[in-house]
Motif scaffolding. Sequence first.
Motif, short mmCIF file in Angstrom:
data_model
loop_
_atom_site.label_atom_id
_atom_site.label_comp_id
_atom_site.label_asym_id
_atom_site.label_seq_id
_atom_site.Cartn_x
_atom_site.Cartn_y
_atom_site.Cartn_z
N UNK A 39 0.82 -1.21 0.00
CA UNK A 39 0.00 0.00 0.00
C UNK A 39 0.86 1.26 0.00
N UNK A 40 0.33 2.33 -0.59
CA UNK A 40 1.03 3.61 -0.62
C UNK A 40 0.01 4.73 -0.51
N UNK A 79 -9.87 -1.15 6.37
CA UNK A 79 -9.03 -0.27 5.57
C UNK A 79 -9.63 -0.21 4.17
N UNK A 80 -9.66 0.96 3.56
CA UNK A 80 -10.25 1.13 2.23
C UNK A 80 -9.14 1.41 1.22
N UNK A 81 -9.08 0.58 0.17
CA UNK A 81 -8.01 0.66 -0.82
C UNK A 81 -8.57 0.77 -2.22
N UNK A 82 -7.74 1.31 -3.11
CA UNK A 82 -8.06 1.33 -4.53
C UNK A 82 -6.97 0.56 -5.27
N UNK A 108 -3.64 2.05 -3.57
CA UNK A 108 -3.67 3.40 -3.03
C UNK A 108 -4.60 3.40 -1.82
N UNK A 109 -4.14 3.96 -0.71
CA UNK A 109 -4.95 3.97 0.52
C UNK A 109 -5.93 5.14 0.48
N UNK A 114 -2.91 5.66 8.76
CA UNK A 114 -2.15 5.48 9.99
C UNK A 114 -2.14 4.02 10.45
N UNK A 115 -3.24 3.32 10.21
CA UNK A 115 -3.26 1.91 10.58
C UNK A 115 -2.23 1.12 9.78
#
Length: 327
Positions: A39-40, A79-82, A108-109, A114-115
């Motif tokens: 993740x970034x 956590x929500x990602x793309x 992409x976060x 922070x988590x």
Amino acid sequence: MVDANEEGGSLSYTASLITQGKHRFYSLTIPSDVLARTCFVVDRDEDPIAGFQRLLDKDRAQQIADYIDAGFGTIPTSVVLSAQSISQFTYQRSKRTVRFLENPKSFLVLDGQHRIYGFHLAKSLLRVPVVIYNELTRVDESRLFIDINTKQKPVPNELLLDIRKLAEYRNDLETRLGDIFDLFTTEPSSPLFGSMSPSKRKKNQISRVTFNAAMKPILGLFGEASSSEIYRVVAAYLTAFMGQATERKLEVDVAQPIAFRAILSIFPEIAQRVRDRFGTNYASDDFAVIVSDMLKSVKPSSVKNVGNSVSSYAKIFMDGLKTKSIF
């Protein structure tokens, strides 16, 4: 976990496909170390770890890492990602699995920065709930980021302070303040009985946030005194103040935050005069003598429309103390 497989440099996990409005996303769990590696939060050309360090609060992330490593807590929020094109993210409906390449720029976060940085700092591993969007445009990602970070309503501080007692998370200062607040709330003889609001902010009632803001500056005066003794003395002072204000027809509503904080802010000056004149019993009648002399020069008009300044409100009473010697 049996639903995680490595095959040809890719990872796969069992997932559920969910549709909400025009968007589809996938709900699953992923090991925290995998999230830390894939993740970034910044542009694709920048280093993902450096990006986290620049944009986020490392102390907050370290607190999350310590919380994870302690082994007593849980972080159930997703956590929500793309998914980015480099991840080659796919969903196999027949097996209900998602598959993606393990790459530092796979996701992409959108929420949970922070988590994830905390997962990177933690020594322990845990399984993390994740929501993954796929094939979003940059505009979609930006709009989702804005929606997620502006439409969530934070928990009121008043409720958090109230719950911290139940969770046994309070430090020594919070414990003392909380115990004193509870005595003012529950004691039938309390001058503030019926005017305290433990878990939410209410008009014409004193919340824990207001109470703590008023009490913290004067708490040091009491040294190691017990919460019940502090309550007794402050209650005696407030009883005297409210009684004298009523007698002199001063419209002072102690339950209003500005008034409450102003009245407690001058407590040290009043208490010193009581001690010098009557000793350290700090009875309500002793406070009443000093407060009565102070309020003699306070005009009813001066305590109306005082605005939102605690110091300005307090000055009205302090000027009354200085008008003449009370000894």
